[in-house]
Design an enzyme around this catalytic site. Sequence first.
Site, PDB file in Angstrom:
ATOM      1  N   ASP A 163      18.579  48.144  40.474  1.00 27.52           N
ATOM      2  CA  ASP A 163      19.552  48.120  39.375  1.00 27.52           C
ATOM      3  C   ASP A 163      20.315  46.794  39.282  1.00 27.52           C
ATOM      4  O   ASP A 163      21.564  46.789  39.228  1.00 27.52           O
ATOM      5  CB  ASP A 163      20.581  49.250  39.550  1.00 27.52           C
ATOM      6  CG  ASP A 163      19.929  50.613  39.781  1.00 27.52           C
ATOM      7  OD1 ASP A 163      18.885  50.880  39.164  1.00 27.52           O
ATOM      8  OD2 ASP A 163      20.489  51.400  40.574  1.00 27.52           O
ATOM      9  N   GLU A 168      19.334  55.903  30.350  1.00 29.99           N
ATOM     10  CA  GLU A 168      20.425  55.606  31.287  1.00 29.99           C
ATOM     11  C   GLU A 168      20.556  54.098  31.398  1.00 29.99           C
ATOM     12  O   GLU A 168      19.948  53.358  30.638  1.00 29.99           O
ATOM     13  CB  GLU A 168      20.161  56.267  32.651  1.00 29.99           C
ATOM     14  CG  GLU A 168      18.841  55.877  33.292  1.00 29.99           C
ATOM     15  CD  GLU A 168      18.592  56.551  34.641  1.00 29.99           C
ATOM     16  OE1 GLU A 168      19.448  57.297  35.127  1.00 29.99           O
ATOM     17  OE2 GLU A 168      17.522  56.289  35.219  1.00 29.99           O
TER      18      GLU A 168
HETATM   19  O1  FUB Z   1      19.831  53.544  41.418  1.00 31.24           O
HETATM   20  C1  FUB Z   1      20.040  54.869  41.084  1.00 31.24           C
HETATM   21  C2  FUB Z   1      19.731  55.154  39.665  1.00 31.24           C
HETATM   22  O2  FUB Z   1      18.379  54.900  39.393  1.00 31.24           O
HETATM   23  C3  FUB Z   1      20.482  54.323  38.677  1.00 31.24           C
HETATM   24  O3  FUB Z   1      21.804  54.685  38.564  1.00 31.24           O
HETATM   25  C4  FUB Z   1      19.629  54.547  37.504  1.00 31.24           C
HETATM   26  O4  FUB Z   1      19.859  53.665  36.447  1.00 31.24           O
HETATM   27  C5  FUB Z   1      18.249  54.412  38.093  1.00 31.24           C
HETATM   28  O5  FUB Z   1      17.829  53.090  38.180  1.00 31.24           O
END
Ligand code: FUB
Length: 449
Positions: free
Chosen positions: A32, A205
Amino acid sequence: MKKTILTAAIAACAMIPAFAQNPIISTGFTADPSAHVFNGRVYVFPSHDIPAPADFSRKDWFCMADYHVYSSDNLIDWVDHGMIVDQKTVPWVNGTSYSMWAPDCNFKNGKYYFYFPANQKRGGNAVGVAIADKPEGPYKVQENPIPGVNGIDPCIFIDDDGTPYLTWQNQGNALVIAKLKDNMLELASEVVTVQHNVPRNGLKEGPFMFKRNGKYYYTFPWVERNHECICYCMGDSPMGPFEYKGKVMEQNPNCWTNHHSMVEFKGQWYFFYHHNDYSPNFDKNRSTCIEYLNFNEDGTIVPIVPTRRGVGNTPATNKIQIDRYSNIEPTKHVWTEFLRTEKPFDGWKTIFRNHDSTRNPLWVEYDRVDFGEKDLSTATIRCHSQVGGTIVLRADTQNGPLVSTIKVEGKPDWQEVSAPVVGQQKGVHNLFVSMTSGILVEVDWVQFK
Ligand code: FUB
Protein backbone atom coordinates in the site's frame (compact mmCIF):
# COMPACT_ATOMS: atom_id res chain seq x y z
CA MET A 1 12.76 14.22 26.36
CA LYS A 2 12.38 15.35 22.75
CA LYS A 3 16.11 14.86 22.22
CA THR A 4 15.88 11.23 23.38
CA ILE A 5 13.06 10.45 20.94
CA LEU A 6 14.91 12.09 18.05
CA THR A 7 18.07 10.15 18.77
CA ALA A 8 16.10 6.93 18.78
CA ALA A 9 14.55 7.77 15.42
CA ILE A 10 17.93 8.54 13.84
CA ALA A 11 19.49 5.36 15.25
CA ALA A 12 16.75 3.34 13.58
CA CYS A 13 17.69 4.74 10.14
CA ALA A 14 19.08 2.15 7.76
CA MET A 15 20.36 2.33 4.19
CA ILE A 16 18.73 -0.29 2.04
CA PRO A 17 20.89 -2.10 -0.56
CA ALA A 18 20.45 -0.05 -3.75
CA PHE A 19 19.37 -1.87 -6.88
CA ALA A 20 17.09 0.57 -8.75
CA GLN A 21 14.60 -2.08 -9.72
CA ASN A 22 11.42 -3.77 -8.48
CA PRO A 23 10.66 -4.40 -5.67
CA ILE A 24 12.37 -1.29 -4.33
CA ILE A 25 12.66 -2.43 -0.70
CA SER A 26 14.38 -5.72 0.11
CA THR A 27 14.60 -5.47 3.89
CA GLY A 28 10.98 -6.29 4.70
CA PHE A 29 7.50 -6.30 3.20
CA THR A 30 6.01 -2.93 2.19
CA ALA A 31 2.42 -2.83 0.89
CA ASP A 32 0.00 0.00 0.00
CA PRO A 33 2.76 2.52 -0.80
CA SER A 34 1.69 6.13 -0.46
CA ALA A 35 4.36 8.37 -2.00
CA HIS A 36 4.78 12.12 -1.54
CA VAL A 37 7.52 14.59 -2.36
CA PHE A 38 8.61 16.63 0.64
CA ASN A 39 11.69 18.88 0.63
CA GLY A 40 13.07 17.42 -2.60
CA ARG A 41 12.86 13.79 -1.46
CA VAL A 42 10.30 11.10 -2.17
CA TYR A 43 8.82 9.73 1.04
CA VAL A 44 6.94 6.44 0.94
CA PHE A 45 4.47 5.56 3.70
CA PRO A 46 3.53 1.89 3.23
CA SER A 47 1.74 -0.72 5.30
CA HIS A 48 4.12 -3.22 6.86
CA ASP A 49 3.09 -6.83 6.19
CA ILE A 50 4.64 -9.42 8.47
CA PRO A 51 4.27 -13.19 8.68
CA ALA A 52 1.66 -13.86 11.39
CA PRO A 53 3.25 -14.13 14.86
CA ALA A 54 2.10 -16.66 17.47
CA ASP A 55 -0.51 -14.32 19.02
CA PHE A 56 -2.28 -13.70 15.70
CA SER A 57 -4.55 -16.60 14.91
CA ARG A 58 -5.35 -15.84 11.25
CA LYS A 59 -2.31 -17.21 9.47
CA ASP A 60 -4.00 -16.68 6.10
CA TRP A 61 -4.78 -12.97 6.55
CA PHE A 62 -3.14 -9.52 6.42
CA CYS A 63 -0.99 -9.00 9.49
CA MET A 64 0.40 -5.52 10.18
CA ALA A 65 1.68 -4.28 13.54
CA ASP A 66 3.35 -0.95 12.76
CA TYR A 67 4.47 1.54 10.13
CA HIS A 68 7.88 2.53 8.80
CA VAL A 69 8.67 5.46 6.49
CA TYR A 70 11.20 5.28 3.65
CA SER A 71 12.77 8.03 1.58
CA SER A 72 15.00 8.55 -1.44
CA ASP A 73 16.33 11.49 -3.43
CA ASN A 74 16.93 9.44 -6.59
CA LEU A 75 14.47 6.47 -6.45
CA ILE A 76 17.53 4.16 -6.32
CA ASP A 77 18.98 4.58 -2.84
CA TRP A 78 16.33 4.17 -0.13
CA VAL A 79 16.58 4.91 3.57
CA ASP A 80 14.40 3.15 6.12
CA HIS A 81 13.76 5.82 8.75
CA GLY A 82 12.53 3.19 11.16
CA MET A 83 9.22 2.59 12.84
CA ILE A 84 6.98 5.65 13.23
CA VAL A 85 3.76 4.22 14.75
CA ASP A 86 3.19 0.95 16.61
CA GLN A 87 -0.20 -0.66 17.28
CA LYS A 88 0.78 -1.11 20.94
CA THR A 89 1.30 2.58 21.60
CA VAL A 90 -1.87 4.03 20.05
CA PRO A 91 -4.36 4.53 22.90
CA TRP A 92 -7.51 3.71 20.87
CA VAL A 93 -6.10 0.80 18.83
CA ASN A 94 -6.62 -2.85 19.73
CA GLY A 95 -2.93 -3.62 20.30
CA THR A 96 -3.15 -7.24 19.19
CA SER A 97 -5.32 -6.77 16.11
CA TYR A 98 -2.41 -6.45 13.64
CA SER A 99 -4.70 -4.24 11.58
CA MET A 100 -2.55 -1.22 10.71
CA TRP A 101 -4.07 -0.92 7.22
CA ALA A 102 -3.04 1.38 4.38
CA PRO A 103 -1.90 4.84 5.60
CA ASP A 104 -1.22 8.24 4.04
CA CYS A 105 0.57 11.45 4.98
CA ASN A 106 0.54 15.10 3.95
CA PHE A 107 1.97 18.47 4.92
CA LYS A 108 0.06 21.48 6.21
CA ASN A 109 0.64 24.39 8.58
CA GLY A 110 4.33 23.45 8.93
CA LYS A 111 3.53 19.91 10.16
CA TYR A 112 3.34 16.41 8.69
CA TYR A 113 0.04 14.62 9.35
CA PHE A 114 0.15 10.84 9.14
CA TYR A 115 -3.28 9.16 8.81
CA PHE A 116 -3.60 5.47 9.65
CA PRO A 117 -6.57 3.12 9.91
CA ALA A 118 -6.78 0.36 12.50
CA ASN A 119 -9.12 -1.75 14.57
CA GLN A 120 -10.43 0.07 17.65
CA LYS A 121 -10.42 -1.36 21.15
CA ARG A 122 -14.20 -0.88 21.08
CA GLY A 123 -14.50 -2.63 17.67
CA GLY A 124 -14.75 -1.40 14.09
CA ASN A 125 -12.10 0.44 12.09
CA ALA A 126 -11.26 4.09 12.61
CA VAL A 127 -8.63 6.49 11.29
CA GLY A 128 -6.09 8.07 13.62
CA VAL A 129 -3.56 10.84 13.14
CA ALA A 130 0.07 11.23 14.17
CA ILE A 131 1.87 14.57 13.78
CA ALA A 132 5.53 15.35 13.17
CA ASP A 133 7.81 18.27 12.37
CA LYS A 134 9.67 16.23 9.76
CA PRO A 135 8.33 13.62 7.32
CA GLU A 136 10.52 10.93 8.85
CA GLY A 137 9.22 11.73 12.33
CA PRO A 138 9.26 11.33 15.24
CA TYR A 139 5.43 11.28 15.10
CA LYS A 140 3.20 12.11 18.05
CA VAL A 141 0.07 9.98 18.01
CA GLN A 142 -3.23 11.74 18.78
CA GLU A 143 -5.18 10.33 21.72
CA ASN A 144 -8.36 9.64 19.72
CA PRO A 145 -9.22 8.77 16.11
CA ILE A 146 -10.99 11.31 13.86
CA PRO A 147 -14.66 11.47 14.93
CA GLY A 148 -17.00 10.29 12.17
CA VAL A 149 -14.38 8.46 10.10
CA ASN A 150 -15.23 4.78 10.33
CA GLY A 151 -13.36 2.71 7.81
CA ILE A 152 -9.95 2.11 6.24
CA ASP A 153 -7.51 3.37 3.59
CA PRO A 154 -7.47 7.13 4.21
CA CYS A 155 -6.06 9.44 1.55
CA ILE A 156 -5.39 13.05 2.45
CA PHE A 157 -5.56 15.44 -0.49
CA ILE A 158 -4.80 19.16 -0.09
CA ASP A 159 -6.08 21.41 -2.85
CA ASP A 160 -4.15 24.38 -4.23
CA ASP A 161 -6.22 26.75 -2.03
CA GLY A 162 -5.09 24.79 1.06
CA THR A 163 -8.41 23.01 1.70
CA PRO A 164 -7.76 19.49 3.01
CA TYR A 165 -9.99 16.57 1.96
CA LEU A 166 -10.04 13.12 3.47
CA THR A 167 -11.32 10.23 1.38
CA TRP A 168 -11.52 6.60 2.52
CA GLN A 169 -13.48 3.36 2.26
CA ASN A 170 -16.26 3.38 4.83
CA GLN A 171 -17.70 0.52 6.85
CA GLY A 172 -20.25 -0.17 4.10
CA ASN A 173 -17.44 -0.60 1.53
CA ALA A 174 -18.28 2.66 -0.25
CA LEU A 175 -15.68 5.28 -1.16
CA VAL A 176 -16.53 8.46 0.72
CA ILE A 177 -15.05 11.95 1.07
CA ALA A 178 -15.28 14.92 3.42
CA LYS A 179 -13.52 18.23 3.97
CA LEU A 180 -11.22 18.45 6.96
CA LYS A 181 -10.93 21.41 9.30
CA ASP A 182 -7.74 23.45 9.16
CA ASN A 183 -6.54 21.60 12.28
CA MET A 184 -6.45 18.41 10.12
CA LEU A 185 -8.02 16.46 13.00
CA GLU A 186 -11.77 16.90 12.51
CA LEU A 187 -14.23 16.73 9.65
CA ALA A 188 -15.44 20.07 8.35
CA SER A 189 -18.28 18.79 6.19
CA GLU A 190 -20.71 15.95 5.82
CA VAL A 191 -19.34 12.65 4.61
CA VAL A 192 -20.54 12.07 1.05
CA THR A 193 -20.29 9.02 -1.16
CA VAL A 194 -17.93 9.66 -4.07
CA GLN A 195 -19.97 9.88 -7.28
CA HIS A 196 -18.38 7.94 -10.14
CA ASN A 197 -19.62 5.83 -13.01
CA VAL A 198 -17.30 2.81 -12.80
CA PRO A 199 -19.11 0.33 -15.09
CA ARG A 200 -19.50 -2.66 -12.78
CA ASN A 201 -19.89 -3.52 -9.12
CA GLY A 202 -16.98 -5.05 -7.23
CA LEU A 203 -15.06 -4.05 -4.12
CA LYS A 204 -13.45 -0.63 -4.23
CA GLU A 205 -10.92 0.57 -1.65
CA GLY A 206 -7.59 2.39 -1.27
CA PRO A 207 -8.47 5.73 -2.95
CA PHE A 208 -5.67 8.05 -4.01
CA MET A 209 -6.42 11.55 -5.21
CA PHE A 210 -4.23 14.09 -6.98
CA LYS A 211 -4.56 17.15 -9.20
CA ARG A 212 -2.87 17.78 -12.52
CA ASN A 213 -3.45 20.66 -14.95
CA GLY A 214 -6.58 21.71 -13.05
CA LYS A 215 -8.20 18.25 -13.20
CA TYR A 216 -8.86 16.08 -10.14
CA TYR A 217 -7.90 12.41 -10.49
CA TYR A 218 -9.78 10.00 -8.25
CA THR A 219 -8.03 6.62 -8.49
CA PHE A 220 -8.61 3.34 -6.63
CA PRO A 221 -8.22 -0.45 -6.59
CA TRP A 222 -11.33 -2.18 -7.93
CA VAL A 223 -12.18 -5.87 -8.04
CA GLU A 224 -13.41 -5.76 -11.60
CA ARG A 225 -13.12 -9.54 -11.93
CA ASN A 226 -11.33 -11.68 -9.30
CA HIS A 227 -8.45 -9.44 -8.22
CA GLU A 228 -7.85 -5.75 -7.85
CA CYS A 229 -7.03 -3.66 -10.88
CA ILE A 230 -6.23 0.03 -10.43
CA CYS A 231 -8.74 2.29 -12.17
CA TYR A 232 -9.21 6.03 -12.36
CA CYS A 233 -11.80 8.72 -12.79
CA MET A 234 -11.40 12.42 -13.54
CA GLY A 235 -13.43 15.42 -12.42
CA ASP A 236 -13.56 19.20 -12.09
CA SER A 237 -14.15 19.35 -8.35
CA PRO A 238 -12.44 17.54 -5.44
CA MET A 239 -15.78 16.28 -4.10
CA GLY A 240 -16.78 14.90 -7.51
CA PRO A 241 -18.66 13.84 -9.50
CA PHE A 242 -15.95 11.88 -11.31
CA GLU A 243 -16.06 10.30 -14.73
CA TYR A 244 -14.63 6.81 -15.18
CA LYS A 245 -11.69 6.86 -17.59
CA GLY A 246 -10.30 3.33 -17.47
CA LYS A 247 -7.67 1.15 -15.87
CA VAL A 248 -4.16 2.25 -14.96
CA MET A 249 -3.01 -1.30 -14.20
CA GLU A 250 -4.76 -4.59 -14.87
CA GLN A 251 -5.35 -7.12 -12.11
CA ASN A 252 -2.52 -9.46 -11.21
CA PRO A 253 -3.78 -13.04 -10.92
CA ASN A 254 -1.07 -13.85 -8.36
CA CYS A 255 -1.93 -11.08 -5.88
CA TRP A 256 -5.47 -10.35 -4.77
CA THR A 257 -4.82 -6.75 -3.74
CA ASN A 258 -3.13 -3.84 -5.35
CA HIS A 259 -2.83 -0.37 -3.84
CA HIS A 260 -1.07 2.60 -5.31
CA SER A 261 -0.12 6.28 -5.36
CA MET A 262 1.05 8.68 -8.05
CA VAL A 263 3.58 11.44 -7.64
CA GLU A 264 5.56 13.89 -9.76
CA PHE A 265 9.26 14.02 -8.94
CA LYS A 266 11.86 16.07 -10.83
CA GLY A 267 9.53 16.51 -13.81
CA GLN A 268 8.52 12.83 -14.22
CA TRP A 269 5.40 11.16 -12.84
CA TYR A 270 5.72 7.80 -11.07
CA PHE A 271 3.25 5.06 -10.14
CA PHE A 272 3.85 3.29 -6.84
CA TYR A 273 2.02 -0.01 -6.26
CA HIS A 274 2.56 -3.40 -4.67
CA HIS A 275 3.00 -6.97 -5.77
CA ASN A 276 3.92 -10.15 -3.91
CA ASP A 277 7.25 -10.78 -5.70
CA TYR A 278 9.07 -11.75 -2.51
CA SER A 279 6.18 -14.00 -1.39
CA PRO A 280 4.78 -15.69 -4.51
CA ASN A 281 2.86 -18.30 -2.52
CA PHE A 282 1.21 -15.95 -0.01
CA ASP A 283 -0.27 -12.72 -1.37
CA LYS A 284 -0.68 -11.03 2.03
CA ASN A 285 3.10 -10.37 2.15
CA ARG A 286 3.57 -7.65 -0.43
CA SER A 287 6.36 -5.41 -1.72
CA THR A 288 6.48 -1.92 -3.20
CA CYS A 289 7.28 -1.42 -6.88
CA ILE A 290 7.51 1.71 -9.06
CA GLU A 291 6.81 2.35 -12.75
CA TYR A 292 6.94 5.42 -14.96
CA LEU A 293 3.55 7.11 -15.26
CA ASN A 294 2.69 8.99 -18.45
CA PHE A 295 -0.29 11.05 -19.55
CA ASN A 296 -1.89 11.55 -22.94
CA GLU A 297 -2.49 15.05 -24.36
CA ASP A 298 -6.06 15.02 -23.02
CA GLY A 299 -4.91 14.19 -19.49
CA THR A 300 -5.90 10.52 -19.60
CA ILE A 301 -3.40 8.05 -18.22
CA VAL A 302 -1.32 5.71 -20.40
CA PRO A 303 -2.00 2.22 -18.95
CA ILE A 304 0.94 0.69 -17.12
CA VAL A 305 2.26 -2.86 -17.42
CA PRO A 306 4.18 -3.99 -14.31
CA THR A 307 7.89 -4.62 -14.86
CA ARG A 308 10.69 -6.22 -12.90
CA ARG A 309 13.06 -3.51 -14.05
CA GLY A 310 11.19 -0.60 -12.44
CA VAL A 311 12.54 2.94 -12.82
CA GLY A 312 15.88 4.73 -12.77
CA ASN A 313 19.31 3.95 -14.15
CA THR A 314 21.47 1.31 -12.49
CA PRO A 315 25.13 2.35 -12.09
CA ALA A 316 27.38 -0.17 -13.91
CA THR A 317 29.45 -0.34 -10.74
CA ASN A 318 26.43 -1.68 -8.77
CA LYS A 319 25.68 -5.37 -8.62
CA ILE A 320 23.28 -5.45 -11.58
CA GLN A 321 20.54 -7.93 -10.74
CA ILE A 322 19.83 -9.22 -14.23
CA ASP A 323 16.95 -11.37 -12.92
CA ARG A 324 15.06 -8.03 -12.86
CA TYR A 325 15.41 -7.97 -16.64
CA SER A 326 13.44 -5.76 -19.03
CA ASN A 327 13.18 -8.44 -21.68
CA ILE A 328 14.01 -12.12 -22.05
CA GLU A 329 14.45 -14.44 -25.01
CA PRO A 330 11.18 -16.25 -25.57
CA THR A 331 12.11 -19.96 -25.74
CA LYS A 332 11.85 -20.49 -21.97
CA HIS A 333 15.47 -21.67 -21.84
CA VAL A 334 16.23 -18.70 -19.60
CA TRP A 335 14.29 -18.19 -16.39
CA THR A 336 14.68 -16.96 -12.82
CA GLU A 337 14.41 -18.58 -9.42
CA PHE A 338 15.06 -17.47 -5.86
CA LEU A 339 18.71 -17.93 -4.85
CA ARG A 340 17.41 -19.53 -1.66
CA THR A 341 13.68 -20.21 -1.45
CA GLU A 342 13.79 -19.97 2.35
CA LYS A 343 15.36 -16.47 2.14
CA PRO A 344 13.47 -14.62 -0.62
CA PHE A 345 14.90 -11.19 0.26
CA ASP A 346 18.30 -12.49 -0.95
CA GLY A 347 16.79 -12.16 -4.41
CA TRP A 348 16.89 -14.24 -7.55
CA LYS A 349 19.32 -15.87 -9.97
CA THR A 350 19.00 -16.09 -13.75
CA ILE A 351 19.33 -19.58 -15.15
CA PHE A 352 20.57 -20.12 -18.72
CA ARG A 353 20.01 -23.70 -19.86
CA ASN A 354 20.79 -25.00 -23.34
CA HIS A 355 20.75 -28.62 -24.40
CA ASP A 356 21.09 -27.73 -28.03
CA SER A 357 24.34 -26.18 -29.24
CA THR A 358 22.72 -25.13 -32.52
CA ARG A 359 20.27 -22.86 -30.73
CA ASN A 360 20.83 -19.10 -30.84
CA PRO A 361 22.42 -17.62 -27.71
CA LEU A 362 20.11 -17.36 -24.71
CA TRP A 363 19.79 -13.80 -23.44
CA VAL A 364 18.23 -11.34 -21.07
CA GLU A 365 18.09 -7.57 -21.61
CA TYR A 366 18.52 -5.23 -18.67
CA ASP A 367 17.68 -1.63 -19.59
CA ARG A 368 19.37 1.58 -18.52
CA VAL A 369 22.78 0.72 -17.10
CA ASP A 370 24.79 3.86 -16.44
CA PHE A 371 28.41 3.20 -17.45
CA GLY A 372 29.48 6.69 -16.39
CA GLU A 373 32.19 8.66 -18.18
CA LYS A 374 35.34 6.87 -16.98
CA ASP A 375 36.85 3.75 -18.54
CA LEU A 376 35.95 0.51 -16.78
CA SER A 377 38.52 -2.27 -16.68
CA THR A 378 36.71 -5.42 -15.58
CA ALA A 379 33.36 -7.16 -15.76
CA THR A 380 32.58 -9.61 -12.98
CA ILE A 381 29.72 -12.06 -12.68
CA ARG A 382 28.69 -14.10 -9.66
CA CYS A 383 27.77 -17.43 -11.14
CA HIS A 384 27.42 -21.14 -10.69
CA SER A 385 28.03 -23.84 -13.27
CA GLN A 386 29.05 -27.47 -12.84
CA VAL A 387 30.49 -27.80 -16.32
CA GLY A 388 31.23 -24.23 -17.34
CA GLY A 389 30.17 -22.00 -20.21
CA THR A 390 30.59 -18.56 -21.76
CA ILE A 391 28.68 -15.43 -20.78
CA VAL A 392 28.84 -12.55 -23.21
CA LEU A 393 27.95 -8.95 -22.33
CA ARG A 394 26.88 -6.60 -25.11
CA ALA A 395 25.51 -3.05 -25.17
CA ASP A 396 22.32 -1.73 -26.76
CA THR A 397 21.09 -4.77 -28.70
CA GLN A 398 21.52 -8.52 -28.78
CA ASN A 399 24.20 -8.11 -31.47
CA GLY A 400 25.41 -4.70 -30.27
CA PRO A 401 28.96 -3.70 -29.27
CA LEU A 402 30.81 -6.39 -27.33
CA VAL A 403 31.56 -5.27 -23.77
CA SER A 404 33.12 -8.41 -22.29
CA THR A 405 33.36 -12.18 -22.75
CA ILE A 406 33.49 -14.15 -19.51
CA LYS A 407 34.63 -17.78 -19.54
CA VAL A 408 33.19 -19.70 -16.61
CA GLU A 409 35.00 -22.83 -15.46
CA GLY A 410 32.95 -25.70 -14.10
CA LYS A 411 32.99 -25.67 -10.28
CA PRO A 412 30.75 -27.16 -7.62
CA ASP A 413 30.26 -23.83 -5.77
CA TRP A 414 29.21 -20.29 -6.59
CA GLN A 415 32.14 -18.20 -7.83
CA GLU A 416 32.94 -14.67 -8.96
CA VAL A 417 34.56 -14.66 -12.40
CA SER A 418 36.09 -11.56 -14.02
CA ALA A 419 37.19 -10.66 -17.52
CA PRO A 420 38.54 -7.47 -19.14
CA VAL A 421 36.13 -4.91 -20.56
CA VAL A 422 37.00 -4.88 -24.26
CA GLY A 423 34.43 -2.37 -25.45
CA GLN A 424 34.13 0.79 -23.38
CA GLN A 425 30.66 2.27 -23.04
CA LYS A 426 29.93 5.79 -21.84
CA GLY A 427 26.65 6.96 -20.42
CA VAL A 428 23.43 4.95 -20.28
CA HIS A 429 23.01 1.76 -22.36
CA ASN A 430 20.88 -1.34 -22.23
CA LEU A 431 22.87 -4.43 -21.28
CA PHE A 432 22.41 -7.78 -23.04
CA VAL A 433 23.66 -10.83 -21.14
CA SER A 434 23.89 -14.03 -23.23
CA MET A 435 25.10 -17.57 -22.68
CA THR A 436 26.91 -18.45 -25.92
CA SER A 437 28.30 -21.83 -24.84
CA GLY A 438 27.61 -24.27 -22.04
CA ILE A 439 24.68 -26.33 -20.86
CA LEU A 440 23.69 -24.64 -17.60
CA VAL A 441 25.00 -21.41 -16.09
CA GLU A 442 23.28 -19.60 -13.20
CA VAL A 443 24.08 -15.89 -12.79
CA ASP A 444 23.38 -13.88 -9.65
CA TRP A 445 24.65 -10.46 -10.75
CA VAL A 446 26.94 -8.57 -13.14
CA GLN A 447 29.21 -5.75 -11.98
CA PHE A 448 31.75 -3.48 -13.68
CA LYS A 449 34.83 -1.91 -12.12
O1 FUB B 1 -2.94 -3.67 3.41
C1 FUB B 1 -4.19 -4.06 3.83
C2 FUB B 1 -5.25 -3.74 2.84
O2 FUB B 1 -5.02 -4.41 1.63
C3 FUB B 1 -5.34 -2.30 2.46
O3 FUB B 1 -5.88 -1.51 3.45
C4 FUB B 1 -6.11 -2.44 1.22
O4 FUB B 1 -6.13 -1.30 0.42
C5 FUB B 1 -5.44 -3.62 0.57
O5 FUB B 1 -4.30 -3.25 -0.15
